[in-house]
Write an enzyme that holds these catalytic residues in place. Structure first.
Site, short mmCIF file in Angstrom:
data_model
loop_
_atom_site.label_atom_id
_atom_site.label_comp_id
_atom_site.label_asym_id
_atom_site.label_seq_id
_atom_site.Cartn_x
_atom_site.Cartn_y
_atom_site.Cartn_z
N HIS A 6 -2.37 -1.34 -4.05
CA HIS A 6 -3.79 -1.39 -4.04
C HIS A 6 -4.41 -0.24 -4.05
O HIS A 6 -3.82 0.98 -3.81
CB HIS A 6 -4.48 -2.50 -3.10
CG HIS A 6 -4.23 -2.00 -1.76
ND1 HIS A 6 -4.73 -2.74 -0.62
CD2 HIS A 6 -3.64 -1.04 -1.13
CE1 HIS A 6 -4.41 -2.11 0.54
NE2 HIS A 6 -3.77 -0.88 0.32
N SER A 23 0.97 -1.20 -0.05
CA SER A 23 -0.05 0.08 0.02
C SER A 23 1.16 1.26 -0.10
O SER A 23 1.55 1.33 -0.95
CB SER A 23 -0.93 -0.01 1.18
OG SER A 23 -1.79 0.88 1.10
#
Length: 204
Positions: free
Chosen positions: A122, A97
């Site tokens: 993501h 992330s």
């Protein structure tokens, strides 16, 4: 967690440093937990200190993080771009992330990973509750961050924005070799000579 103490001997006697302060003397910063405002303030302060100390020497940012706050992470990102030294990023363990985003934001040619790390990108996560208007405001904010992060990932990797948007719809895990081929990093490193720094091989 107990922080190790390093004892140094000198002509003036002994000095004790916590391990992170000792690493900072070598221009090494360790981002080793979830990104939040407190951690971001510490990382930003260290980056600014090393910039003021010597604007010509590289800074080494080791990343082992599951991600965290987008706004806190963007504070680190903006500071990395604001300061004068090159920032070499090295993934050790996990860069997921926001951790993966900061890994990719290092100086081109100096973004690295150790061989058994995992890297994951993501879309930003978020939840909203309350009145419908509040939920709508939060949804717009999440979409704003999603667009900005995708734009920067496309810039960092050289991938088309359409592929970034598709790949970040769900958790997208990569090995270091896959992350190198994707453009998130430049080199997978194993070991380096004692007393030296990891150096990425840049194609001329």
């Amino acid at each position: 967690m107990t922080i190790p103490i390093v004892i140094e001997q000198s002509g003036r006697g002994e000095r004790a440093f916590d391990i992170y302060s000792r690493l900072l003397r070598e221009r090494i910063i360790f981002l080793g937990q979830q990104v939040d405002s407190n951690l971001a303030n510490l990382i930003v302060a260290q980056l600014l200190f090393l910039d003021a100390e010597d604007p010509e020497k590289d800074i080494y940012l080791y990343i082992n993080s599951p991600g965290g706050s987008v706004t806190a992470g963007m504070g680190i990102f903006d500071t990395m771009k604001h300061i004068r030294p090159d920032v070499c990023t090295i993934c050790t363990g996990l860069a997921a992330s926001m951790g993966a985003f900061l890994l990719s934001a290092g100086t081109k040619g100096k973004r690295m990973s150790l061989p058994h790390s995992r890297i994951m990108i993501h879309q930003p996560l978020g939840g909203a509750q309350g009145q419908a208007t509040d939920i709508e405001i939060q949804a717009r904010e999440i979409l704003y961050h999603k667009r900005r992060l995708n734009d920067y990932l496309a810039e960092h990797t050289g991938q088309p924005i359409e592929r970034i948007a598709e790949d970040t719809e769900r958790d997208f895990f990569m090995s270091p070799d896959e992350a190198r081929d994707y453009g998130l990093i430049d080199q997978v490193i194993d070991r380096h000579a004692a007393g030296s720094r990891p150096v990425a091989m840049v194609n001329q």
